[in-house]
Write a protein that holds these residues in place. Structure first.
Motif, short mmCIF file in Angstrom:
data_model
loop_
_atom_site.label_atom_id
_atom_site.label_comp_id
_atom_site.label_asym_id
_atom_site.label_seq_id
_atom_site.Cartn_x
_atom_site.Cartn_y
_atom_site.Cartn_z
N ALA A 105 79.05 34.34 10.47
CA ALA A 105 79.40 35.82 10.72
C ALA A 105 77.59 36.14 11.64
O ALA A 105 77.78 36.90 12.46
CB ALA A 105 79.65 36.53 10.27
N ASP A 106 76.36 36.18 11.13
CA ASP A 106 75.05 36.62 11.49
C ASP A 106 74.93 35.91 12.79
O ASP A 106 74.49 36.25 14.20
CB ASP A 106 74.37 35.90 10.41
N ASN A 144 81.54 51.40 19.85
CA ASN A 144 82.87 51.33 19.41
C ASN A 144 82.91 49.80 19.25
O ASN A 144 83.50 49.45 18.01
CB ASN A 144 83.57 52.77 20.11
N ALA A 145 82.86 49.37 19.85
CA ALA A 145 83.55 47.98 20.44
C ALA A 145 82.38 46.77 19.85
O ALA A 145 82.87 46.37 18.32
CB ALA A 145 83.43 47.56 21.36
N PHE A 146 81.56 47.18 19.88
CA PHE A 146 80.29 46.26 18.57
C PHE A 146 80.24 46.70 16.65
O PHE A 146 80.37 45.65 16.01
CB PHE A 146 78.90 46.59 19.07
N GLN A 147 80.98 48.21 16.92
CA GLN A 147 80.86 48.19 14.93
C GLN A 147 82.48 48.24 14.79
O GLN A 147 81.97 47.21 13.58
CB GLN A 147 81.02 49.77 15.45
N GLY A 148 83.37 48.17 16.04
CA GLY A 148 84.57 47.52 15.23
C GLY A 148 84.36 45.25 15.08
O GLY A 148 84.51 45.22 14.11
N GLU A 150 81.46 44.49 14.12
CA GLU A 150 81.10 44.00 12.77
C GLU A 150 81.21 44.54 11.70
O GLU A 150 81.37 43.85 10.28
CB GLU A 150 79.80 45.20 12.31
N GLN A 151 82.94 45.64 11.43
CA GLN A 151 83.54 46.00 10.07
C GLN A 151 84.49 44.69 10.61
O GLN A 151 84.71 44.91 9.12
CB GLN A 151 84.27 47.11 10.81
N VAL A 152 84.69 44.08 11.27
CA VAL A 152 85.68 42.63 11.17
C VAL A 152 84.54 41.71 10.71
O VAL A 152 85.29 41.03 9.38
CB VAL A 152 85.72 42.46 12.21
N THR A 153 83.50 41.53 10.74
CA THR A 153 82.67 40.31 9.97
C THR A 153 82.91 41.18 8.16
O THR A 153 82.47 40.63 7.65
CB THR A 153 81.47 40.95 10.19
#
Length: 182
Positions: A105-106, A144-148, A150-153
């Motif tokens: 993930a990282d 927003n795509a990147f935040q999504g 990060e939320q999945v991770t």
């Protein structure tokens, strides 16, 4: 903005590929972890059946009730040691899964941030006067795509923690003394 639609498509494709790589890495590790737990459970079950058969034979061959009780007590001692060993092996498997999940993930988050930074740079380099609002919309969509992502991770990490907690709880029920030692 983008000099051509292919630039935007390429950037979107890169982000999607990064997400798929992360998902594949995490899924692979989860499946591998399940395989390890199943293999451990099968080996443990086989050992328990063999031990039970041997203990039953020894108890049935006892000459008197006192010898039968002694044989039963002798058979019970290794079972506690096996339970502790089982818990230790499960902990190793879970620690490995958590470590692999975190590393994957990282690593993929760093790659995604890099790709998004490059995308935002491309967007801002080719902006025409009066197109600032469009650039902000694209930047917001990328963010927003990147935040999504990060939320999945984060959700994946929480899932691993939940599984670890459930295994720890199950282990504590099987061997209460061992859970306190950890």
């Amino acid at each position: 903005m983008f000099t051509n639609p292919e630039q935007f498509a390429s950037a979107t494709k890169t982000l999607f590929e990064l997400q798929m790589m992360t998902f594949n890495a995490l899924t692979s590790k989860a499946v591998q972890g399940v395989q390890q737990v199943v293999a451990l459970n099968m080996a443990t079950a086989k050992d328990k059946v063999e031990e039970s058969m041997a203990a039953g034979k020894e108890i049935s061959q006892a000459k008197d009730p006192k010898a039968a009780l002694a044989a039963a007590a002798t058979a019970a001692k290794p079972a506690m040691g096996a339970a502790v060993e089982y818990g230790s092996q499960i902990k190793v498997i879970m620690d490995d899964i958590r470590s692999e999940f975190t590393q994957a993930a990282d690593a993929h988050i760093v790659e995604a941030k890099s790709a998004l930074t490059a995308l935002i740079y491309d967007v801002t380099q080719n902006v025409k006067p009066g197109s600032e609002n469009a650039v902000e919309i694209i930047k917001k969509a990328i963010d927003n795509a990147f935040q999504g992502y990060e939320q999945v991770t984060q959700a994946t990490r929480q899932a691993v923690q939940t599984v670890e907690a459930q295994i720890a709880q199950a282990t504590a029920q099987v061997m209460p003394g061992a859970a306190k030692d950890k």
